[in-house]
Design a protein around this motif. Structure first.
Motif, short mmCIF file in Angstrom:
data_model
loop_
_atom_site.label_atom_id
_atom_site.label_comp_id
_atom_site.label_asym_id
_atom_site.label_seq_id
_atom_site.Cartn_x
_atom_site.Cartn_y
_atom_site.Cartn_z
N VAL A 120 0.85 -1.19 0.00
CA VAL A 120 0.00 0.00 0.00
C VAL A 120 0.88 1.23 0.00
O VAL A 120 1.96 1.21 0.57
N ASP A 121 0.41 2.27 -0.62
CA ASP A 121 1.16 3.52 -0.67
C ASP A 121 1.36 4.05 0.75
O ASP A 121 0.46 4.01 1.57
N LYS B 12 1.47 6.90 1.96
CA LYS B 12 0.78 8.10 2.41
C LYS B 12 -0.74 8.00 2.34
O LYS B 12 -1.44 8.94 2.66
N THR B 13 -1.26 6.85 1.94
CA THR B 13 -2.70 6.77 1.75
C THR B 13 -3.43 6.83 3.09
O THR B 13 -2.86 6.51 4.13
N THR B 14 -4.67 7.28 3.06
CA THR B 14 -5.49 7.21 4.27
C THR B 14 -6.59 6.18 4.10
O THR B 14 -7.37 5.95 5.00
N ASP B 15 -6.66 5.59 2.93
CA ASP B 15 -7.76 4.69 2.61
C ASP B 15 -7.30 3.25 2.74
O ASP B 15 -6.64 2.72 1.85
N GLY C 217 -9.56 0.81 3.37
CA GLY C 217 -10.75 -0.02 3.19
C GLY C 217 -10.51 -1.17 2.23
O GLY C 217 -10.78 -2.33 2.55
N ALA C 218 -9.97 -0.85 1.07
CA ALA C 218 -9.83 -1.87 0.03
C ALA C 218 -8.80 -2.93 0.43
O ALA C 218 -9.03 -4.12 0.23
N ILE C 219 -7.70 -2.51 1.04
CA ILE C 219 -6.69 -3.49 1.41
C ILE C 219 -7.23 -4.39 2.53
O ILE C 219 -6.98 -5.61 2.55
N GLN D 214 -0.05 5.22 10.37
CA GLN D 214 -0.78 4.53 9.32
C GLN D 214 -1.36 3.21 9.83
O GLN D 214 -2.46 2.82 9.46
N LEU E 52 -4.80 3.56 11.27
CA LEU E 52 -5.87 3.64 10.28
C LEU E 52 -6.21 2.25 9.76
O LEU E 52 -7.36 1.88 9.58
N LYS F 44 -8.23 0.19 12.24
CA LYS F 44 -9.66 0.53 12.23
C LYS F 44 -10.36 -0.06 11.02
O LYS F 44 -11.47 -0.58 11.12
N TYR G 99 -16.16 -4.05 -2.78
CA TYR G 99 -15.26 -2.97 -3.21
C TYR G 99 -16.05 -1.79 -3.76
O TYR G 99 -15.67 -0.64 -3.58
N LEU H 114 -17.27 0.29 -0.88
CA LEU H 114 -16.15 1.08 -0.36
C LEU H 114 -15.87 2.28 -1.26
O LEU H 114 -15.65 3.39 -0.80
N ARG I 293 -16.20 6.40 -0.39
CA ARG I 293 -15.09 7.30 -0.62
C ARG I 293 -15.48 8.36 -1.65
O ARG I 293 -15.22 9.55 -1.49
N GLN J 15 -4.08 11.62 14.16
CA GLN J 15 -5.33 10.91 14.18
C GLN J 15 -6.22 11.25 15.35
O GLN J 15 -6.27 10.53 16.32
N PHE K 269 -13.24 8.00 9.22
CA PHE K 269 -11.82 7.70 9.39
C PHE K 269 -11.30 8.44 10.63
O PHE K 269 -11.76 8.18 11.72
N ILE L 51 -4.66 15.33 0.93
CA ILE L 51 -4.88 14.26 -0.06
C ILE L 51 -6.32 14.24 -0.58
O ILE L 51 -6.54 14.25 -1.80
N ASN M 59 -11.08 2.06 -5.96
CA ASN M 59 -11.27 0.83 -5.20
C ASN M 59 -11.46 -0.40 -6.07
O ASN M 59 -11.16 -1.50 -5.65
N THR N 299 -7.99 -3.63 -7.52
CA THR N 299 -8.26 -4.88 -6.82
C THR N 299 -8.84 -5.96 -7.73
O THR N 299 -9.05 -7.08 -7.29
N LEU O 110 -2.89 -2.73 -4.86
CA LEU O 110 -3.35 -1.49 -4.24
C LEU O 110 -2.27 -0.43 -4.12
O LEU O 110 -2.57 0.74 -3.91
N GLN O 111 -1.00 -0.82 -4.25
CA GLN O 111 0.02 0.22 -4.15
C GLN O 111 -0.05 1.15 -5.35
O GLN O 111 0.52 2.22 -5.35
#
Lengths: 397, 316
Positions: A215-216, A218-221, A223-225, A245, A248, A251, B7, B10, B14, B133, B228, B237, B269, B273, B285-286
């Motif tokens: 995963v990147d 810097k991502t905040t998402d 959900g998908a992973i 990270q 996040l 959660k 997906y 999700l 988003r 956070q 979040f 972002i 999303n 995937t 996903l990266q």
């Protein structure tokens, strides 16, 4: 006319940027660099620099460490047998490899700096190892655990924690005893990729089914992973990444209903994670080549002094930073006793270190790392929002 | 199919947030032809503002009845929208109006926007904290599934986000196409001098456009923070993504921003995937951001003005 305006704007913003960077330098450098140095022995002043994240997302780790450094310096000054006055220089690299060279330049500008504690992070260490090396300035690293740093030919590299090639396999061995299929999530940073790779290799060698994804950083998402981890049917997930990270991710994993075990490396074990993840962090396991200063008997005095000085108990890597600083101070002292204090002499003394620290008996091998077999990897877990030690990972059930 | 739907849900969650933020960019662009880069900080201030208000009424771990939860949610949305609107209004007053009155070049607006963005983000860091956070108190089980669509579980919070976002977008659409204020916004966007001749107060209209965009952004800040986490740098972002979404749909085009936002969220999303079997995907996903921006580039190559086209001054 149009081009002229453009030039004006460009010039203005350039001036602005310079002014800004000058500001930030002066605040993180000179202004804050002095400790409340009391006692003082002798006229000369030598400085120990700390480089690490003191702002931004990962600042907590840097604060844990710089407090340890500060405490070591204050104690040494108060004791009064140093023969010189020790001072602290804080260089903020934000934990970011791209900002590390600027922080290193700030450190090198000060001719009284005889050693660096830091950089906290592996990416930053990789970026400046050669800069410090070329200046002959000794590095005693308290926390950057990437397993390749000692192989990159940094001339003055030392590190007081086991690297990921020691930590990763140790936690992987433990996981192999408990889990059949592990999903490894790699946060694409030097640290994350290093520890994830080490864990993957060892798990495969032990016959555990492994699946990986990145995963990147810097991502905040997440959900998908998280959804992917859940669908893979893995009974455990290993996360190679950092605390902010990780929280996040914790959660998100809970949100999609992943029921397997969650394991992570030393980068996640911190109060940033526990605060951010909340209940979703309960049950996470962390491996760490670090000592829990609140329970380790050798660190009791340290814990008391630290808590008194900073109104908070020491956290991840505070004891390591404390030890690293004392190693540098001892080396300066030894160099002074031998007649000459300069960066090369201090580095030579650090090479010869045999120091009974609060984290371990510390000696450096030829590559600057702890010799194989020294340093313990401990397992921790989050229980009711607090991180508790489960002891040596090789003995944990 | 179930996995694909997971997906998709999700992505829609988003995407709804992207769409709400994107509307702020697109509305302002419509009337001023200016990219309001400080809009991401309006979004951030909505999260902090609603947190302060909600924190007075509920605390962590409290269990509330469903109607109480709805009340708190509405309160959060309203307070987030109010704070967002206030910040956006002040932003226009402080950073843009003086420039406009002096006839400053377009670039000056841009620098002013970037300056305000830094300022607001650092101000929030100074006033509140710089933790990465912060969390809203947890007063209901957000993750409980309330609905199953083709096997995919939709959690409470996902349903709330999607439904409120759609409602707000629908109301905005009605407002712009059906009210007097909407008509003056469209008038200013289409041709400001002529609109002024027709008796429209341009300053007032611009100010109100900022307020509407800010309210949507602030409400999105509340939704994002609830789903979040929130922080003083949370805006960056989502801000960049929402701006991309606005361009994707056709900047200045209100329905375009909605579609662009939803599409970007879903693409992010779904594409990396695929084939959705828990294997991590063909792309992985990266590459999420790469995929999102490749889609943006492809759309712009074939439709340089975005999916629905850059249509200033018209609702769609």
């Amino acid at each position: 006319m149009r081009t002229r305006t453009l030039v004006h704007v460009a010039a203005l913003s350039a001036v602005g940027a310079m002014a800004l960077s000058a500001c930030s330098n002066s605040t993180s450098g000179g202004g804050l660099s002095g400790s409340a140095s009391s006692g003082g022995g002798g006229g000369t002043t030598y400085t120990v620099a700390f480089e690490g994240p003191l702002s931004g997302d990962n600042a907590q780790l840097g604060i844990n460490e710089v407090n340890g450094v500060q405490l070591a310096i204050d104690q040494a000054n108060a004791k009064g047998d140093l023969g010189f006055t020790a001072k602290l220089l804080k260089a903020d690299d934000g934990g970011d490899a791209s900002k590390a060279p600027a922080a290193a330049a700030q450190v090198l500008q000060d001719a009284t700096v005889m050693g660096v504690v830091g950089p906290s992070f592996s990416g930053a260490s990789k970026a400046v190892g050669n800069i410090y090396g070329a200046a002959g300035l000794t590095i005693v690293n308290p926390s950057a655990s990437n397993g390749t740093l000692q192989t990159l030919g940094f001339k003055t590299w030392h590190r007081v924690v086991p690297n990921d090639y020691a930590e990763g396999p140790a936690v992987a061995d433990w996981m192999a005893k408990k889990f059949k299929k592990v999903f490894i999530v790699n946060h694409l940073s030097d640290y994350g990729a290093g520890v994830a790779g080490a864990v993957e290799k060892e798990l495969k060698a032990k016959g555990v089914t492994v699946q990986t994804a990145g995963v990147d950083a810097k991502t905040t998402d997440y959900g998908a992973i998280s959804q992917t981890v859940k669908q893979s049917g893995a009974d455990a997930m290993f996360y190679g990444g950092y605390d902010a990270q990780g929280a996040l991710f914790a959660k998100a994993l809970t949100a999609v209903g992943f029921t397997g075990a969650r394991v992570a490396g030393n980068g996640v074990k911190s109060s940033v994670f526990t605060a951010g993840a909340g209940a979703a962090g309960n049950g996470w396991y962390f491996s760490c080549g670090c000592q829990d200063a609140t329970v380790a008997p050798s660190a009791k005095d340290f814990t008391a002094a630290y808590t008194k000085a900073f109104n908070t108990p020491p956290s991840t890597y505070s004891p390591e930073a404390f030890d690293a600083t004392n190693i540098v101070l001892d080396a300066i002292k030894a160099a002074k006793a031998a007649g000459k204090v300069d960066r090369a002499a201090v580095n030579d003394q650090v090479n010869k270190t045999d120091y009974a620290g609060i984290t371990a008996q510390i000696k450096f091998g030829p590559n600057g790392d702890l010799p194989a077999g020294t340093g313990t990897v401990n397992l921790y877990t989050q229980k009711n929002g607090k991180i508790v030690s489960l002891g040596d990972v090789s003995k944990a059930s | 199919m179930t996995d694909f739907m997971n997906y998709l849900v999700l992505g829609l969650t988003r995407g709804s947030m992207y769409a709400l933020i994107a509307l702020g960019y697109t509305l302002v662009y419509g009337v001023l032809q200016l990219i309001n880069f400080a809009h991401s900080e309006v979004f951030m201030s909505g999260a902090f503002g609603s947190y302060l208000v909600i924190g007075m009424f509920v605390h962590d771990g409290q269990h509330l009845a469903w109607w109480q939860v709805s009340l708190v949610m509405i309160l959060g949305l309203l307070s987030g929208a109010l704070v967002g609107a206030g910040v956006a209004w002040a932003l226009e007053r402080v950073a843009y109006r003086p420039l406009r009155q002096r006839g400053a070049p377009k670039l000056a607006f841009l620098i002013s926007a970037i300056g305000m963005s830094f300022f607001l983000s650092q101000l929030a860091g100074k006033l509140f904290n710089r933790l990465s956070q912060n969390q809203f108190p947890s007063y209901f089980d957000q993750n409980k599934a309330v609905l199953h669509i083709l096997g995919a579980a939709v959690s409470r919070i996902q349903l709330i986000v999607i439904v409120t976002a759609l409602l707000m977008m629908f109301s905005l659409d009605r407002l712009v196409s059906g009210t007097k204020l909407g008509r003056s916004i469209r008038g200013v966007a289409e041709d400001a001098p002529t609109a002024a001749l027709m008796g429209i107060d341009i300053d007032k209209t611009i100010s109100r456009t900022f307020i509407i965009g800010g309210a949507l952004g602030g409400a999105a800040g509340f939704l994002f923070g609830t789903t979040f986490v929130f922080s003083n740098i949370m805006g960056f972002i989502p801000g960049v993504k929402a701006f991309a979404a606005a361009v994707l749909g056709g900047i200045g085009n209100i329905r375009g921003a909605m579609i662009g936002g939803l599409l970007l969220g879903v693409v992010e999303n779904i594409v990396p995937t695929a084939p959705w079997d828990g294997s991590g995907g063909w792309i992985g996903l990266q590459w999420t951001d790469v995929v999102a921006f490749v889609v943006l580039i492809l759309v712009l190559v074939f439709r340089p003005t975005g999916i629905l086209g850059e249509r200033l001054g018209r609702a769609a």
